[in-house]
Design a protein around this motif. Structure first.
Motif, PDB file in Angstrom:
ATOM      1  N   LYS A  84     -23.362 -39.434  20.163  1.00 51.57           N
ATOM      2  CA  LYS A  84     -22.048 -38.864  19.856  1.00 51.57           C
ATOM      3  C   LYS A  84     -21.750 -37.568  20.623  1.00 51.57           C
ATOM      4  O   LYS A  84     -20.821 -36.849  20.292  1.00 51.57           O
TER       5      LYS A  84
ATOM      6  N   ILE D  78     -15.598 -28.363  20.152  1.00 46.74           N
ATOM      7  CA  ILE D  78     -14.753 -29.568  20.165  1.00 46.74           C
ATOM      8  C   ILE D  78     -15.094 -30.487  18.994  1.00 46.74           C
ATOM      9  O   ILE D  78     -14.206 -31.017  18.320  1.00 46.74           O
ATOM     10  N   LEU D  79     -16.388 -30.666  18.741  1.00 48.30           N
ATOM     11  CA  LEU D  79     -16.795 -31.523  17.614  1.00 48.30           C
ATOM     12  C   LEU D  79     -16.263 -30.971  16.292  1.00 48.30           C
ATOM     13  O   LEU D  79     -15.842 -31.740  15.417  1.00 48.30           O
ATOM     14  N   GLU D  81     -13.551 -29.074  15.978  1.00 47.19           N
ATOM     15  CA  GLU D  81     -12.094 -29.255  16.052  1.00 47.19           C
ATOM     16  C   GLU D  81     -11.698 -30.679  15.653  1.00 47.19           C
ATOM     17  O   GLU D  81     -10.677 -30.897  15.003  1.00 47.19           O
ATOM     18  N   GLU D  82     -12.541 -31.638  16.049  1.00 50.55           N
ATOM     19  CA  GLU D  82     -12.244 -33.055  15.780  1.00 50.55           C
ATOM     20  C   GLU D  82     -12.878 -33.542  14.474  1.00 50.55           C
ATOM     21  O   GLU D  82     -12.980 -34.761  14.250  1.00 50.55           O
ATOM     22  N   ASP D  83     -13.315 -32.611  13.641  1.00 56.93           N
ATOM     23  CA  ASP D  83     -13.935 -32.951  12.345  1.00 56.93           C
ATOM     24  C   ASP D  83     -15.124 -33.895  12.468  1.00 56.93           C
ATOM     25  O   ASP D  83     -15.368 -34.728  11.592  1.00 56.93           O
ATOM     26  N   LYS D  84     -15.866 -33.788  13.553  1.00 56.11           N
ATOM     27  CA  LYS D  84     -16.998 -34.700  13.780  1.00 56.11           C
ATOM     28  C   LYS D  84     -18.354 -34.081  13.442  1.00 56.11           C
ATOM     29  O   LYS D  84     -19.393 -34.618  13.811  1.00 56.11           O
ATOM     30  N   LYS D  94     -15.351 -24.077  11.805  1.00 54.82           N
ATOM     31  CA  LYS D  94     -13.884 -24.066  11.819  1.00 54.82           C
ATOM     32  C   LYS D  94     -13.325 -22.702  11.428  1.00 54.82           C
ATOM     33  O   LYS D  94     -12.221 -22.333  11.817  1.00 54.82           O
ATOM     34  N   GLY D 141      -7.066 -23.832  18.009  1.00 54.62           N
ATOM     35  CA  GLY D 141      -8.293 -24.624  18.079  1.00 54.62           C
ATOM     36  C   GLY D 141      -9.518 -23.858  17.618  1.00 54.62           C
ATOM     37  O   GLY D 141      -9.452 -22.698  17.244  1.00 54.62           O
TER      38      GLY D 141
END
Lengths: 171, 171, 171, 171
Positions: A84, D78-79, D81-84, D94, D141
Motif C-alpha cells: 500500500k 498523503i496516506l 490525507e486519504e484516510d489510509k 491529521k 491538506g
C-alpha cells in the motif's frame, strides 16, 4: 482503539494500549524486549532480575514519544507488507535496504529518553540482533522499522536500569 | 565539593549541588533559566505560572546527564577564559567561533531528555538568545558553552511542561 | 601550530594538521582508525581494500566539525591526566565513569556526517572496542573522550564507504 | 518512477527525481526552499546570492538519506490525507498533534549532514515558519511531516553555505 479522538489528543494510557496491541500483532511482547534488556545489562549488574527488566520496558512504554514511534514504524511496515505504499519507497522498505537509514532515525527519541548512554546499546543491538530482533529480521513479513524500534526500546530500558542502579530515582 | 570521590561515583545530589554552584559563579540562576522557559511556553498554556517553570528547571537538574554537561561546558569556558587551553582550541573558544558546533552538540543529551520536541525550542533559543542567554553572549568572559547549555536546560524544561500538561505524569 | 589566529578562524588544513598531530601524540594514527573501518566494513564489501579505508578516514578528517571534536576531546583527556580539571569533573573523567555520557555525545556530529547509518557502527564499536579503541581503553592515561572519538571517526568513514559503493559520489 | 527496482537499489539520481516530483506535487519547489535558505543566511554573508542558495538546496538533494526522508515523510502525509492510516495514528497526523515529535525526528539525518550547526537553524525555522513552511502549515491538506522536512533541507543547505564560505570545499 474503540474511542477515536478526532483531534489526536490520545492519552498516554490509550497510546500505550494501542502500541502494545500492535506490537503483539507483530509477534513482539514486553517479555521479548525484556529478554534483550537482560542480555545487555546483566554483565554490569550481578543481581539483575528479569522482573526489573520487564518493569523498565514497561516504563519506557509510558513515554508518549516512544509510543508514537512504535505506532508510526509498525504502520509503515504493515503498509509495505500489504503493497500500500508507492514506489520507490515500497521496494526500499520491503527489502530493508541497507542505506535507507530512516528506520534507524525513527527510534532516536526513544533511545535518548534516558540519556545518551542509550546510543551505544542501540547501535550494538542493531548490529548483533539478539533474540526477537533476529526473529523479526528473518521473518517473511516486513519489519524494516520494527526491529530498530525494539532495539531502541531495549536500549532505553537498559539505560534506565543503569541510572537507577546509581540511586537516580528520578529516571 | 568538600567530598572528593576518587572513583567518580558522585551521587545526583552531589552533582546537582556542584552544578548549581558553578552556574551561580557564572551568574546564572535557576530563576534566570525559568524566565526563558516561561517566555517560550506561555503562549501554549494560558495558566502557566512561574513556579511551574522553576520546578521544571529543577527537575531537569535532577538528571545526571544534564549535570555532567553543565559541569563539562562551564569547565571549558573557564579554562579558555584563563588561557589554560592549547591552540588552536583556545582561540576558537575565546571567539565562540561560529562553525565550532561542539557547543551545540554538548547539550544534546539534555535537550532530548523529554523527547525530540525539545530540539525546536533549543534551536529557537540558540538563534533568538532571550534573557540571560543574551547577557552571557555579550559578557566579557568566555561563555561559548554556557549559553548553549542554558538554552538546552530551558528547552528541556519547556518540553517537560508540555508533556505534563497532557497528563503525562511520568515525565 | 606555529600560526596563532586570535580570532579563531583556522582553516580546515590547519585544523587537520593540528588534529592529526594531537592524535599521534596520543598514539593514534590514521592507519589505526583505518584498520577498524576495514574490520567493520569488509563483510559488506568483498573487494574492500585497506587503501580505501585509509582514504575514507582522511576524508572524515577534512570535515571541520570532526576536527573540532577531536581537538576538544583530546584536550579534556590531557587536562584530566595532568590533574588540571576541578572536581567533581576530574575524578569522573579519570575513571571514565560509565554514566558520564558526554564522551558519547561529543562525537555525535562526526558520526552523522555521512548519514544516520553511522549510529549503529558507532554503538557497536563503543561496545566491542576493537583494535586501537581497546588499547586506549586499557592504557594508563586518560582516554575517556579519545576512544569514543576514534569510534566516531571509524563509524563515519565506514558509512562513507557504504554510500560510495552505491555510486553516491557526492558523499 | 517508470523503472521499479524490486530490490530497492535505486540510484541517487532516481531517488532525487522521484523526490523532487513528490515535493512539486505537494506544492514545494527547490526555489521555495532556497528562499528560506536566503532568509536565514543573508545576515551572515553580505554577498550571498539566491543562486548559491538554490545550488545548496540542490546539493542537499544529492544526499541519499535526505531523499529517503523526503519520500517517507510525504508518503505518510498523503496516506493521512486519504484516510489510509489506522487509528490512533490517523487522527494524530491529521491534526499535526503538538507532542507527536516523530515529524521533528525524521529530518534529523538531513539536518546533521553538514554538521551540528544545522540544528539551531532547524529549530528556528520550525518555530518561526517562514515562507513556504507557513503556507504548508496553514494549508487544507496534511503536511505534518513536510513542513519539518522543508525546514530540515533549508537548515542543512544553510549550514553547507556557512562551511563553504570558510573555504571548506569538501562540504
Amino acid at each position: 482503539m474503540n474511542i477515536i479522538k478526532k483531534d489526536g489528543s490520545y492519552s498516554v494510557r490509550e497510546l500505550k494500549k494501542a502500541s502494545i496491541k500492535k506490537l503483539e500483532e507483530r509477534n513482539v511482547t514486553v517479555k521479548d524486549i525484556a529478554e534483550i534488556v537482560y542480555l545487555i545489562q546483566k554483565d554490569y549488574q550481578d543481581d539483575l532480575s528479569f522482573e526489573v527488566c520487564e518493569e523498565s520496558v514497561d516504563a519506557v512504554l509510558n513515554k508518549r514519544e516512544a509510543l508514537y514511534a512504535v505506532l508510526t514504524g509498525i504502520e509503515l511496515d504493515i503498509l509495505a507488507e500489504e503493497d500500500k505504499l508507492t514506489e520507490p519507497l515500497l521496494s526500499i522498505l520491503k527489502n530493508d535496504y541497507k542505506l535507507y537509514g530512516v528506520d534507524e532515525v525513527l527510534p532516536f527519541s526513544i533511545v535518548n529518553l534516558y540519556g545518551s548512554i542509550g546510543m551505544s546499546n542501540f547501535g550494538y543491538l542493531d548490529k548483533t540482533k539478539p533474540g526477537v530482533i533476529s526473529v523479526l529480521d528473518n521473518s517473511e513479513g516486513v519489519n524494516t522499522f520494527l526491529d530498530d524500534i525494539v532495539a531502541g526500546i531495549a536500549a532505553a530500558a537498559a539505560s534506565r536500569i543503569a541510572h537507577r542502579k546509581e540511586d537516580d530515582r528520578n529516571y
